[in-house]
Design a protein around this motif. Structure first.
Motif, PDB file in Angstrom:
ATOM      1  N   ASP A 158       5.348   6.383  32.150  1.00 39.88           N
ATOM      2  CA  ASP A 158       6.480   5.761  31.143  1.00 39.88           C
ATOM      3  C   ASP A 158       7.433   4.774  31.469  1.00 39.88           C
ATOM      4  OD1 ASP A 158       8.248   6.947  28.847  1.00 39.88           O
ATOM      5  OD2 ASP A 158       9.675   6.981  30.836  1.00 39.88           O
ATOM      6  N   PRO A 159       7.856   3.796  31.158  1.00 38.56           N
ATOM      7  CA  PRO A 159       8.398   2.696  31.109  1.00 38.56           C
ATOM      8  C   PRO A 159      10.434   3.222  31.278  1.00 38.56           C
ATOM      9  CG  PRO A 159       8.099   2.708  28.949  1.00 38.56           C
ATOM     10  CD  PRO A 159       7.442   3.292  29.200  1.00 38.56           C
ATOM     11  N   GLY A 160      10.771   4.152  31.212  1.00 34.68           N
ATOM     12  CA  GLY A 160      12.235   4.491  31.058  1.00 34.68           C
ATOM     13  C   GLY A 160      12.180   5.131  32.465  1.00 34.68           C
ATOM     14  N   LEU A 194      22.374  -8.543  42.809  1.00 30.90           N
ATOM     15  CA  LEU A 194      21.022  -9.013  42.305  1.00 30.90           C
ATOM     16  C   LEU A 194      19.433  -7.919  41.599  1.00 30.90           C
ATOM     17  CD1 LEU A 194      19.867 -11.363  40.223  1.00 30.90           C
ATOM     18  CD2 LEU A 194      18.435 -12.391  42.060  1.00 30.90           C
ATOM     19  N   LEU A 195      19.647  -7.503  40.503  1.00 32.10           N
ATOM     20  CA  LEU A 195      17.980  -6.668  40.830  1.00 32.10           C
ATOM     21  C   LEU A 195      17.500  -7.690  40.063  1.00 32.10           C
ATOM     22  CD1 LEU A 195      19.255  -3.565  38.657  1.00 32.10           C
ATOM     23  CD2 LEU A 195      19.096  -3.882  41.628  1.00 32.10           C
ATOM     24  N   ILE A 196      15.801  -8.048  41.450  1.00 31.90           N
ATOM     25  CA  ILE A 196      14.802  -8.607  40.163  1.00 31.90           C
ATOM     26  C   ILE A 196      13.752  -7.575  39.863  1.00 31.90           C
ATOM     27  CG2 ILE A 196      13.339  -9.926  40.771  1.00 31.90           C
ATOM     28  CD1 ILE A 196      14.715 -11.486  43.183  1.00 31.90           C
ATOM     29  N   ILE A 197      13.266  -7.662  38.494  1.00 31.52           N
ATOM     30  CA  ILE A 197      11.900  -6.740  37.898  1.00 31.52           C
ATOM     31  C   ILE A 197      10.485  -7.970  38.514  1.00 31.52           C
ATOM     32  CG2 ILE A 197      11.678  -5.801  35.893  1.00 31.52           C
ATOM     33  CD1 ILE A 197      14.313  -4.940  35.297  1.00 31.52           C
ATOM     34  N   PHE A 198      10.143  -6.587  38.935  1.00 25.31           N
ATOM     35  CA  PHE A 198       8.585  -7.590  38.180  1.00 25.31           C
ATOM     36  C   PHE A 198       8.206  -6.707  37.373  1.00 25.31           C
ATOM     37  CE2 PHE A 198       9.293 -10.029  42.842  1.00 25.31           C
ATOM     38  CZ  PHE A 198      10.121 -11.158  41.798  1.00 25.31           C
ATOM     39  N   SER A 199       7.476  -6.417  37.110  1.00 26.87           N
ATOM     40  CA  SER A 199       6.289  -5.351  36.057  1.00 26.87           C
ATOM     41  C   SER A 199       5.612  -5.592  35.398  1.00 26.87           C
ATOM     42  CB  SER A 199       7.413  -5.221  34.489  1.00 26.87           C
ATOM     43  OG  SER A 199       7.497  -5.585  33.461  1.00 26.87           O
ATOM     44  N   SER A 200       4.397  -4.594  35.099  1.00 32.78           N
ATOM     45  CA  SER A 200       3.226  -4.871  34.656  1.00 32.78           C
ATOM     46  C   SER A 200       4.136  -5.163  32.677  1.00 32.78           C
ATOM     47  CB  SER A 200       2.495  -3.637  34.402  1.00 32.78           C
ATOM     48  OG  SER A 200       1.543  -4.042  33.891  1.00 32.78           O
ATOM     49  N   SER A 201       2.991  -5.802  32.156  1.00 32.29           N
ATOM     50  CA  SER A 201       3.095  -6.535  31.087  1.00 32.29           C
ATOM     51  C   SER A 201       2.333  -4.924  30.756  1.00 32.29           C
ATOM     52  CB  SER A 201       2.422  -7.481  30.640  1.00 32.29           C
ATOM     53  OG  SER A 201       0.862  -7.135  30.706  1.00 32.29           O
ATOM     54  N   ALA A 202       2.238  -3.905  30.838  1.00 31.59           N
ATOM     55  CA  ALA A 202       1.494  -2.352  29.834  1.00 31.59           C
ATOM     56  C   ALA A 202       2.909  -2.058  29.767  1.00 31.59           C
ATOM     57  CB  ALA A 202       0.615  -2.278  30.645  1.00 31.59           C
ATOM     58  N   TYR A 203       3.439  -1.927  30.141  1.00 36.30           N
ATOM     59  CA  TYR A 203       5.385  -1.470  29.692  1.00 36.30           C
ATOM     60  C   TYR A 203       5.428  -2.374  28.664  1.00 36.30           C
ATOM     61  CZ  TYR A 203       4.662   1.095  35.111  1.00 36.30           C
ATOM     62  OH  TYR A 203       4.512   1.480  35.484  1.00 36.30           O
ATOM     63  N   ASP A 204       6.237  -1.121  28.109  1.00 37.34           N
ATOM     64  CA  ASP A 204       7.806  -1.276  26.819  1.00 37.34           C
ATOM     65  C   ASP A 204       8.234  -1.916  27.763  1.00 37.34           C
ATOM     66  OD1 ASP A 204       9.203  -1.983  25.341  1.00 37.34           O
ATOM     67  OD2 ASP A 204       9.098  -0.022  24.558  1.00 37.34           O
ATOM     68  N   PRO A 205       8.807  -3.278  27.257  1.00 41.31           N
ATOM     69  CA  PRO A 205       9.989  -4.273  28.335  1.00 41.31           C
ATOM     70  C   PRO A 205      11.060  -3.502  27.726  1.00 41.31           C
ATOM     71  CG  PRO A 205       8.553  -5.798  26.669  1.00 41.31           C
ATOM     72  CD  PRO A 205       7.841  -4.164  26.506  1.00 41.31           C
ATOM     73  N   GLU A 206      11.098  -3.478  26.133  1.00 43.77           N
ATOM     74  CA  GLU A 206      13.048  -3.240  26.133  1.00 43.77           C
ATOM     75  C   GLU A 206      13.383  -2.248  26.931  1.00 43.77           C
ATOM     76  OE1 GLU A 206      14.624  -5.023  24.010  1.00 43.77           O
ATOM     77  OE2 GLU A 206      13.511  -6.514  23.482  1.00 43.77           O
ATOM     78  N   ARG A 207      12.830  -1.027  26.573  1.00 41.18           N
ATOM     79  CA  ARG A 207      12.337   0.338  27.318  1.00 41.18           C
ATOM     80  C   ARG A 207      12.538   0.123  29.263  1.00 41.18           C
ATOM     81  NH1 ARG A 207       8.838   4.608  25.539  1.00 41.18           N
ATOM     82  NH2 ARG A 207      10.682   6.117  26.534  1.00 41.18           N
ATOM     83  N   LEU A 208      12.083  -0.433  29.249  1.00 41.46           N
ATOM     84  CA  LEU A 208      12.287  -0.229  30.761  1.00 41.46           C
ATOM     85  C   LEU A 208      13.571  -1.011  31.290  1.00 41.46           C
ATOM     86  CD1 LEU A 208      10.361  -0.394  33.540  1.00 41.46           C
ATOM     87  CD2 LEU A 208       9.725  -3.269  33.419  1.00 41.46           C
ATOM     88  N   ASP A 256      20.405  -8.007  29.929  1.00 41.88           N
ATOM     89  CA  ASP A 256      20.300  -6.527  28.653  1.00 41.88           C
ATOM     90  C   ASP A 256      18.367  -7.469  28.374  1.00 41.88           C
ATOM     91  OD1 ASP A 256      21.571  -4.997  29.496  1.00 41.88           O
ATOM     92  OD2 ASP A 256      24.019  -5.981  27.952  1.00 41.88           O
ATOM     93  N   GLU A 257      18.761  -9.144  27.761  1.00 39.07           N
ATOM     94  CA  GLU A 257      17.630  -9.688  27.351  1.00 39.07           C
ATOM     95  C   GLU A 257      15.992  -9.579  27.317  1.00 39.07           C
ATOM     96  OE1 GLU A 257      19.130 -13.781  25.285  1.00 39.07           O
ATOM     97  OE2 GLU A 257      19.737 -13.599  26.396  1.00 39.07           O
ATOM     98  N   VAL A 258      15.126  -9.089  26.558  1.00 36.51           N
ATOM     99  CA  VAL A 258      13.920  -9.455  26.697  1.00 36.51           C
ATOM    100  C   VAL A 258      13.590 -10.416  26.304  1.00 36.51           C
ATOM    101  CG1 VAL A 258      11.748  -8.313  26.715  1.00 36.51           C
ATOM    102  CG2 VAL A 258      13.778  -6.623  27.611  1.00 36.51           C
ATOM    103  N   LEU A 259      12.544 -11.995  26.936  1.00 40.53           N
ATOM    104  CA  LEU A 259      12.776 -12.806  25.965  1.00 40.53           C
ATOM    105  C   LEU A 259      11.322 -13.268  26.475  1.00 40.53           C
ATOM    106  CD1 LEU A 259      15.742 -14.719  27.788  1.00 40.53           C
ATOM    107  CD2 LEU A 259      15.810 -14.014  25.982  1.00 40.53           C
ATOM    108  N   SER A 260      11.121 -13.970  25.516  1.00 41.49           N
ATOM    109  CA  SER A 260       9.985 -15.093  26.230  1.00 41.49           C
ATOM    110  C   SER A 260       9.516 -16.216  25.678  1.00 41.49           C
ATOM    111  CB  SER A 260       8.270 -14.164  24.595  1.00 41.49           C
ATOM    112  OG  SER A 260       6.590 -14.644  24.802  1.00 41.49           O
TER     113      SER A 260
END
Lengths: 968, 386
Positions: free
Chosen positions: B15-17, B35-49, B175-179
Motif C-alpha cells: 500500500d503506497p500510503g 530534505l526528503l529524497i524518495i526512491f520508489s518503485s514504479s509499481a506504487y501509485d505515486p500520488e498516494r505515496l 507536492d507534485e508528481v511529474l513526468s
C-alpha cells in the motif's frame, strides 16, 4: 594508449569540426566550439575571447565569468594561474586570428601536453574557418533579408502608388478611374440578373462660397468629414457593402449602388445620403451646413444592350451627371432621377450646340436693345444689349434657350466677344451718323467664363477700334458669378474699371448678397432682380427690400436699376422709393438697333420746325437729351462744366470784338482778354465729349458771328464790305472742301474767326490789312462750315423721317404709306408705258391664335419671320409692306395675272415653311392686276381684298361670321 | 557546532500510503529535517505515496523519482520505497524543478540548476539531479546544469527508472508528481561531500571509428552498418540478432566505450533497429569518435564498486561518513545478477562504516567532477556525505 594518442588529436579535430559546423549562427557556433574543446581536452573551462571581450565561455556560473582574468590568461600560450573561484588552474590558449583567442583551463594536477596544445591550435584554426564561413553566410543571409526587405518595400510603394493612382488623396476614396472600373464590374455582375445598378452624382451646393469663406484648408477638412459621413450612409452595416463611394471632382462624389430591386431603392439611398448630411459640420469653431444636389441614373436590369460594358458604364455616369444638372436647375438640395426625356434633351442640346457654333460663324446672332429709363423724368439713359439667335429653322431664340448651352462649352467666349464687338460697332455707327442713341450707354452681359484678363484686352481693343469713349460701355455681371469667382474676378474688374467702362451688378438679390462683396468690387450700378419688382406693387415686404437695397447702393455710391417693370403701379412705387432707373416692358421691349435708334431720335417734325431740339421732353420713351446720358455724379459735373464753358464761349468770343468795335479808341486789351476767355472755354468744351456740347451753342455762336460781320460791314465802310464779301467767296470754297459733319473743324474755325475779328477791324482802322483779310477769310469759312453741317443734319433728319413714315417699325418692311406711294408711282408709270402691275394682299391664317396663346412677343416674332420670308420670296423690284396687324401686301411691278398667280403660289409655299408651335403659319392670298381687273387704286385694293376673303371662306367653311361678312 | 544527520527508511508494504508513512517515519531520525529524497518503485501509485510522505513530514522539501529497483542499507529491493532524510543546521538545501524537459533539455538542466544560487553559502556544495531518463539526450541536461553551476560545484545524481518497462518514469518535487521533468536539490554542507565514479568495464578488441551518427543514434561504424558490426564483433547469438528483448539483455552487458583523453565514457546500447541496422544509445555518440566494444564480469564490476566507494570516502578526508547515496546502473544489475547485487550493496554498506546507504538502480548516472562531461552509463556513482 599508444595507438590512441597517434590518432587521438586528428580524431578529436574531426569531431570538433563536425560539431561546430552544424550551426549557422555565429554565437551558437562559438558556444558549441567552447563546449567541444573543453570536452576534448577534458578541461573545465573554455572561452572564446575577441578583442578583450568574452564571446562564449563554459565553466562559470552565469554572470560570474571573470573576463579580465580570462583575457589575461589568453595572452599566454600556456600557464598556471588563479582563475576566479576555481583556484589554481592550468591554462592554454591558441589564436584564431589576430583578434580572437581560444582559451582552455583545466583544474587538478595534470598540465597540458604538447599534443593537446597542437589539438587546441588545430581547433582554433578550424573554428576560425568555420566562423568566417558562418559570418559570410550570415552576411549573405542579412543581404538576402535586406534585399527581401527592399523587395517588400518596393512592392509596398508600388501598391501605394497604385492605390494613389486610383484613389483620392484627401478622402482616400476611389477616384473617377477606379469608379469607372467598379462600375464596369457592377454592370458585369448585374448581367443576366434582375438586379439594377445605379449611379448617383452628389454635388455640394455653393461649395465655392463655403471654400472661399472657410479657407481652402478648412474646405478640405469639410470635404474629408463629408466623405466619412457619406461613407457611413453608403455602407450602413459593418459587413461588406454592395456600394462604391468615390470622389470624382472637387466637390463631387459618386456612388455606385448594386443589386437594387427597383429605382425606388436608389432614391431611398439618395435620401439617406441627403439626410446624413443634414446635421451641420463642426469645422474649427464654426458649424457649417451643407446641402447637396443628387443626380440618379439607373442602368437597365440584365440589359442585353449591344454596347460594351465600358460604354455603358460611361453612359451611366454621364446620365447621373445630366440628372444632377437637372436637380441643380430645379433648385438646391434636390434629387433627380435620369429619364429618357433627359437623354432626348441632352441630344437636342448637343445638336443645338453644334448649330450654335455654326450660327456664330454664319452671323446668325443679333443684338437687341432694351432701354433703361430714368424714373424721375422718363429719359432713356442707357440700353441693355441682349443677344438673340436667328435660328434658321427654330426662329428667333432668346438667350435662355442657347446661352446655358454655350456656357457649357467654349462657345460662350466667342459669343461674348461677338456681343462686345457688335455693341461697340453699333455705338460707333450711331456716333458716325450722329444718332441720339450714340449718347446713351450700352451695357452688355458678361458670362463667368469670360471674366478673365483677356476680357480687359478685348474691351480695350474694341473701344479703340471703334474710337469709343469707354464711358459709353458698361459690363453687366451677375451676382452669383461675382461671388463664385470672387478671388479671381476682383483684379479683372479693377482693370476694367481703370479702363473706364461701367460695371453693373446684374440680378442683384438672387445670390448670396454680401455687403463685403459689394464694397470690394468697383461696381457703379446695381440691377435689382425682377422678382422683387414683380411683387413691388402688391407686397409691402418687397418694397421694403427694394428700399433697403436702394439705400445701401446709395451709401456705397452706386445707382440702382429696377428690372422687369411692367406696370405703372410698379413705376410709381419705384419713384416713391427714389429708385434711379427702371427697365422693362412698361417702357419698351428689347428692339433691334434701327428700331431703338428711331425710338431715341427726337421727333423730326419738331426739329424741322424750330431748328432746336425738343427742350425738356419727358415723354416716357422718347427724347434723347444729349447732355443727359450719364447718370452718375461725375457725368453731372461734366455736364455742368460743359454748360458753363459753353456759356463763357458764347459770351466771351463775340463780346471781345464787340467791345473793340463799340468803344472808341479801342480797348484792345479788354477785347483780346475776353476773346481769350472764350478761347479757353472753348478748349474746355473740346475736352468734353462732342455730344455734350449741344448744337444750340453752335447755332447761337454762328448767329452772333453773322451779326458781327453785318455790324462790321455797316460801320467799317466800303473797303471792309468788299473784303467781307471776298471772305464769303473764299470761305465757301474752303468749307466745301471740309466734310461739314466734322464739327471739330467747325469749332476750330469759329474760334479762329472770333479771334480774327478784332484784328480785322483794327487792320481796317489803319493797321495791317493783309493779316486782317486772311483772318477774315477764316471767319467766313467757319460760318459756311456751320451752315453746311446744319444742312446735312437737316437732310439726314428728313430722310430718316421719310423712312420712318413709310416703314413698319416691327418688321422693317414698308407700311401702308409706302404702299400708297408706290401705287401712285406705278400708276404714273402705267400712264407712260402701259406696264401692268399686280397687288397681292396676304392675311395670316392663325395669327390671332398664336398671339393669344403664346403672347405678343411670340406674335411679333412670327410677324418678323413672315416679313423675312416674304422679302426672300418676292423679286427685287417688288415691294413688301405690312398694312397692319397680320396683313401684308406685295406690289409687283410689270406683272400680269399669270405672274401674280405664280408669285402668290411661291409666297404661299414659302410661308408654309414658317412654323410656330410645330404648325405652319398658313396664309390666305388675294391679288388683283392693274388695269385688267381694276382701273383705279381703290378698285385694285378692293378687288384684291375680296379675293382674299373668298379664299379665307373657302378654306374655313363653317365660320358663319366670315361667311356673313363675305356675303356683305 | 554543526548539527547534521542523515536517516534512511524503507518499506516494502504494497500500500503506497502505508509504505510512504512507514519509510518516512523511519528516515526521520533527528530534528530539523531539511530534505526528503524518495526512491520508489514504479509499481506504487505515486500520488498516494507522495501524499503519505508529505503528511509524515509536513513542510519539508521533497525530491525523488521512480526507479528500476531500490537500494538501502539492508540491501537491494524491488517494489518498495526508500526515503532518505537530511537534517540539521549543518545542511542548507534548496530545491527546484524544470517541467517538460524534452522541449529544451539544455534549458531544463539550466533551470533546475538555478537553485544553487539560492542556497546560503556553505564551504561544500553539490547539485543533486534526478532526471527523466526517457526524456532524451541526458548529456544536454547535464551541460545545461553545468553552464549555470560552473566548474566549482560537482553535479551528482541519476535518471529515474520504471522497472525496465521503458514507458514512463515519475519525478517528485514538493507536492507534485511529474513526468518528463528534471528535479534538483542544491546541497550546502559544512562538511565535505565526496563523489566516486567507476564502471568496471574492459575494452574488447580493436577500436572502431563512428563513421556516421546523429546525436544518440549510431548508423555506421567503420563504414558498415553499426548493428552488423556490433553483432559480428561480439559474435552475437541468433536470438539476439532477431528479438528486441533478447537484444536488450545482451546489450546490457555489451556497451560501447567512448574514448576521451584519460578515460572511456560508457554508452549503454538501449535498442537496435533491425530494419535500418542502427544502434540507439542512451546518450550522444559524436560522429568521428573512436569507440570500443566493452565487456565486464562480476569481478570487474564489484572492483568498480569498491573503487567508487573508496574515491567518495577519500574525498571526505578524515571525517566519517553520515550517509551514502548510490546511483547504480540497471545494466550492472544485469551483469551481477540478484545475488551479485546483494553482495555489492553489502560491500557499499561495509565501506560506509555503519552510515546508512540509500540509492536506486538507474537509467543513467550523473557525476561531474572534472572536465565538463557528467553523464555516464553502466556506471556506479557514490555520493558520500560527512
Amino acid at each position: 594508449m599508444a595507438l590512441l594518442s597517434e590518432n587521438w588529436s586528428t580524431l578529436q579535430r574531426a569531431v570538433f569540426v563536425a560539431h561546430v559546423s552544424v550551426s549557422t549562427d555565429e554565437r551558437d557556433t562559438a558556444r558549441r566550439a567552447v563546449e567541444r574543446a573543453a570536452d576534448a581536452l577534458e578541461a573545465e573551462v573554455c572561452a572564446l575571447i575577441r578583442r578583450g571581450a568574452v564571446v562564449a565561455a563554459i565553466g562559470f556560473p552565469a554572470n560570474h565569468v571573470p573576463t579580465p582574468e580570462l583575457v589575461d590568461a589568453a595572452s599566454q600560450p600556456v600557464g598556471q594561474r588563479e582563475l576566479g573561484e576555481l583556484g589554481e588552474v592550468w591554462t592554454m590558449s591558441a589564436a584564431l586570428d589576430d583578434r580572437s583567442t581560444l582559451l582552455v583551463a583545466r583544474m587538478g594536477e595534470d598540465g597540458f601536453t604538447r599534443e593537446e596544445s597542437d589539438l587546441l591550435r588545430g581547433m582554433a584554426r578550424s573554428l576560425e574557418l568555420t566562423l568566417r564561413m558562418v559570418r559570410t553566410l550570415d552576411h549573405e543571409r542579412k543581404l538576402r533579408r535586406q534585399s527581401q526587405h527592399e523587395i517588400r518595400e518596393r512592392k509596398r510603394i508600388e501598391r501605394e502608388l497604385a492605390h494613389q493612382e486610383l484613389h483620392d488623396s484627401l478622402t482616400g476614396l476611389p477616384n473617377r478611374t477606379l469608379l469607372l472600373d467598379r462600375t464596369i464590374q457592377a454592370l458585369e455582375r448585374a448581367r443576366g440578373t434582375s438586379k439594377l445598378v445605379a449611379a448617383m452624382l452628389i454635388d455640394l451646393d455653393h461649395f465655392k462660397v463655403t471654400n472661399d469663406t472657410l479657407g481652402h484648408r478648412r474646405g478640405d477638412e469639410l470635404l474629408a468629414m463629408l466623405a466619412r459621413r457619406l461613407e457611413g450612409a453608403v455602407h450602413p452595416g459593418s459587413g461588406p457593402s454592395r456600394h462604391t463611394l468615390a470622389r470624382v471632382a472637387g466637390d463631387e462624389f459618386m456612388v455606385i449602388c448594386e443589386r437594387l430591386s427597383s429605382e425606388q431603392d436608389a432614391i431611398t439611398v439618395a435620401h439617406r445620403l441627403q439626410s446624413a448630411l443634414q446635421a451641420p459640420f463642426r469645422i474649427g469653431e464654426q458649424d457649417v451646413s451643407v446641402a447637396v444636389s443628387i443626380g440618379v441614373a439607373v442602368a437597365a436590369a440584365g440589359s442585353d444592350d449591344a454596347r460594351d460594358l465600358g460604354t455603358r458604364a460611361e453612359d451611366l455616369l454621364r446620365d447621373a451627371d445630366v440628372a444632377m444638372s437637372r436637380a441643380k436647375e430645379r433648385g438646391r438640395g434636390c434629387c433627380e432621377v435620369f429619364d429618357e426625356q433627359m437623354r432626348v434633351l441632352l441630344t437636342e442640346r448637343i445638336q443645338l450646340e453644334s448649330e450654335l457654333r455654326a450660327g456664330l460663324e454664319r452671323g446668325e446672332l443679333r443684338l437687341v436693345y432694351q432701354p433703361v429709363v430714368s424714373v424721375l423724368d422718363g429719359v432713356v439713359v442707357a440700353l441693355e444689349a441682349l443677344v438673340r439667335w436667328e435660328h434658321p429653322t427654330r426662329g428667333l431664340l432668346v438667350p435662355g434657350q442657347f446661352i446655358p448651352i454655350a456656357e457649357q462649352s467654349d462657345l460662350i467666349v466667342g459669343i461674348g466677344e461677338w456681343v462686345i464687338e457688335e455693341a461697340c460697332r453699333q455705338l460707333s455707327e450711331w456716333s458716325r451718323h450722329g444718332h441720339a442713341s450714340a449718347n446713351v450707354r450700352i451695357s452688355v452681359n458678361v458670362s463667368a467664363r469670360q471674366l478673365t484678363f483677356e476680357l480687359v484686352a478685348l474691351v480695350d481693343e474694341a473701344l479703340e477700334r471703334h474710337g469709343l469713349d469707354p464711358g459709353r460701355l458698361a459690363l453687366e455681371i451677375t451676382e452669383t458669378l461675382l461671388i463664385e469667382q470672387a478671388k479671381s474676378s476682383g483684379a479683372v474688374l479693377d482693370s476694367l474699371k481703370r479702363l473706364g467702362v461701367g460695371l453693373v451688378l446684374d440680378d442683384f438679390g438672387t445670390g448670396y448678397s454680401s455687403l463685403s462683396y459689394l464694397k470690394r468690387f468697383p461696381i457703379d450700378q446695381l440691377k435689382l432682380d425682377r422678382t422683387f419688382v414683380s411683387e413691388l406693387a402688391d407686397d409691402p415686404r418687397s418694397a421694403k427690400i427694394v428700399s433697403a437695397a436702394i439705400e445701401m447702393a446709395r451709401a456705397l455710391g452706386m445707382t440702382v436699376v429696377a428690372e422687369g417693370v411692367e406696370r405703372l403701379e410698379q413705376l410709381e412705387v419705384l419713384a416713391r422709393l427714389r429708385c434711379d432707373y427702371a427697365q422693362g416692358f412698361h417702357f419698351a421691349r428689347p428692339e433691334p438697333a434701327d428700331a431703338v435708334a428711331r425710338r431715341l431720335a427726337p421727333p423730326p417734325a419738331r426739329r424741322l420746325g424750330r431748328h432746336t431740339p425738343a427742350a425738356g421732353a419727358p415723354a416716357t420713351h422718347q427724347a434723347p437729351m444729349p447732355d443727359s446720358a450719364p447718370r452718375d455724379e461725375d457725368a453731372e459735373r461734366r455736364a455742368t462744366i460743359g454748360r458753363t464753358a459753353g456759356l463763357l464761349f458764347l459770351t466771351g468770343v463775340p463780346l471781345g470784338p464787340l467791345v473793340e468795335l463799340t468803344v472808341p479808341g479801342g480797348e484792345l486789351q479788354v477785347g483780346v482778354g475776353l476773346s481769350l476767355l472764350g478761347l479757353i472755354s472753348g478748349l474746355i468744351c473740346l475736352r468734353l465729349p462732342w455730344q455734350q456740347l449741344s448744337m444750340r451753342w453752335i447755332h447761337a455762336t454762328a448767329l452772333v458771328a453773322t451779326l458781327e460781320v453785318a455790324l462790321a460791314v455797316a460801320t467799317a465802310g466800303a473797303t471792309a464790305a468788299v473784303f467781307s464779301w471776298l471772305y464769303v467767296l473764299v470761305a465757301a470754297a474752303a468749307a466745301y472742301a471740309f466734310r461739314p459733319r466734322r464739327t471739330l473743324v467747325a469749332y476750330v474755325l469759329i474760334l479762329a474767326a472770333a479771334i480774327a475779328s478784332p484784328i480785322v477791324y483794327r487792320g481796317n482802322a489803319g493797321g495791317d490789312t493783309l493779316a486782317g483779310a486772311v483772318l477774315g477769310i477764316v471767319v467766313i469759312a467757319t460760318m459756311v462750315a456751320v451752315v453746311a453741317a446744319l444742312r446735312e443734319r437737316l437732310e439726314i433728319g428728313q430722310q430718316e423721317l421719310r423712312e420712318l413714315a413709310s416703314r413698319d417699325p416691327l418688321t422693317g418692311v414698308g407700311n401702308y404709306r409706302l404702299l400708297h406711294e408706290r401705287l401712285e408711282y406705278e400708276l404714273l408709270r402705267h400712264q407712260r408705258n402701259s406696264a401692268k402691275f399686280s397687288l397681292l394682299v396676304i392675311d395670316l391664317d392663325r395669327f390671332k391664335h398664336v398671339n393669344e396663346r403664346l403672347g405678343h412677343a411670340a406674335g411679333d416674332d412670327v410677324l418678323r419671320r413672315v416679313a423675312r420670308v416674304l422679302c426672300a420670296a418676292v423679286r427685287q423690284q417688288d415691294t413688301v409692306v405690312r398694312q397692319g396687324g397680320d396683313e401684308f401686301a406685295v406690289l409687283a411691278p410689270e406683272t400680269d395675272a399669270e405672274g401674280a398667280e405664280h408669285l402668290a403660289r411661291r409666297v404661299k409655299e414659302q410661308l408654309g415653311e414658317v412654323q410656330f408651335g410645330g404648325e405652319p403659319v398658313g396664309a390666305a392670298i388675294g391679288f388683283a392686276v392693274y388695269p385688267d381687273e381694276a382701273n383705279s387704286m381703290q378698285l385694285l385694293l378692293a378687288r384684291a381684298d375680296s379675293r382674299l376673303l373668298a379664299e379665307k371662306v373657302a378654306s374655313r367653311e363653317g365660320d358663319p361670321a366670315l361667311a356673313a361678312y363675305a356675303a356683305a | 557546532l554543526s548539527e547534521r544527520w542523515i536517516g534512511v527508511g524503507r518499506s516494502a508494504d504494497p500500500d503506497p500510503g502505508r509504505a510512504g508513512s512507514q519509510a518516512t517515519g523511519e528516515a526521520l531520525r533527528g530534528a530539523d529535517p531539511r530534505l526528503l529524497i524518495i526512491f520508489s518503485s514504479s509499481a506504487y501509485d505515486p500520488e498516494r505515496l507522495l501524499h503519505a510522505v508529505r503528511a509524515a513530514a509536513p513542510g519539508v522539501p521533497v525530491i525523488g523519482c521512480s526507479t528500476a529497483g531500490e537500494i538501502a542499507t539492508s540491501g537491494p529491493g524491488q517494489s518498495g520505497v526508500v526515503v532518505t532524510a537530511l537534517g540539521g543546521s549543518g545542511f542548507s538545501i534548496v530545491t527546484e524543478v524544470a517541467r517538460d524537459a524534452a522541449e529544451d533539455l539544455r534549458a531544463a538542466g539550466a533551470q533546475a540548476a538555478s537553485c544553487l544560487e539560492a542556497i546560503e553559502p556553505r564551504e561544500h556544495r553539490a547539485l543533486l539531479l534526478l532526471t527523466d531518463g526517457l526524456a532524451g539526450d541526458q548529456t544536454a541536461i547535464v551541460r545545461g546544469a553545468y553552464s549555470v553551476v560552473g566548474a566549482q560545484v560537482p553535479l551528482v545524481g541519476g535518471c529515474a527508472g520504471d522497472d525496465l518497462r521503458m514507458s514512463r518514469t515519475v519525478q517528485f518535487h514538493g507536492d507534485e508528481v511529474l513526468s518528463g521533468a528534471v528535479v534538483a536539490a542544491a546541497l550546502g554542507s559544512d562538511a565535505p561531500l565526496g563523489i566516486g565514479v567507476r564502471h568496471g568495464w574492459r575494452r574488447v578488441g580493436e577500436p572502431m571509428l563512428v563513421t556516421r551518427s546523429a546525436q544518440n543514434r549510431v548508423h555506421e561504424i567503420d563504414g558498415r552498418p553499426a548493428l552488423d558490426v556490433y553483432f559480428d564483433r561480439l559474435g552475437a547469438p541468433c536470438d539476439v540478432r532477431q528479438q528486441a528483448e533478447a537484444f536488450v539483455r545482451f546489450s546490457q552487458i555489451h556497451p560501447l566505450g567512448l574514448v576521451s583523453r584519460s578515460e572511456e565514457h560508457v554508452r549503454f546500447v538501449g535498442d537496435a533497429d533491425f530494419a535500418d541496422r542502427s544502434l540507439g544509445c542512451i546518450a550522444e555518440v559524436p560522429q568521428g569518435s573512436l569507440v570500443w566494444l566493452m565487456e565486464g564480469d562480476d569481478a570487474s564490476v564489484l572492483e568498480a564498486t569498491d573503487a567508487a566507494c573508496a574515491d567518495a570516502l577519500a574525498a571526505l578526508g578524515d571525517q566519517p561518513p553520515l550517509g551514502l547515496l548510490a546511483f547504480d546502473c540497471i545494466a550492472r544489475r544485469g551483469v551481477l545478477g540478484e545475488e551479485g547485487i546483494g553482495l555489492e550493496v553489502e560491500r557499499v554498506a561495509a565501506r560506509g562504516q555503519g552510515a546508512p546507504v540509500a540509492g536506486f538502480y538507474t537509467y543513467g548516472e550523473i557525476a561531474r567532477t572534472r572536465g565538463i562531461n557528467g553523464f555516464h552509463n553502466q556506471t556506479l556513482v557514490v555520493l558520500a556525505l560527512a
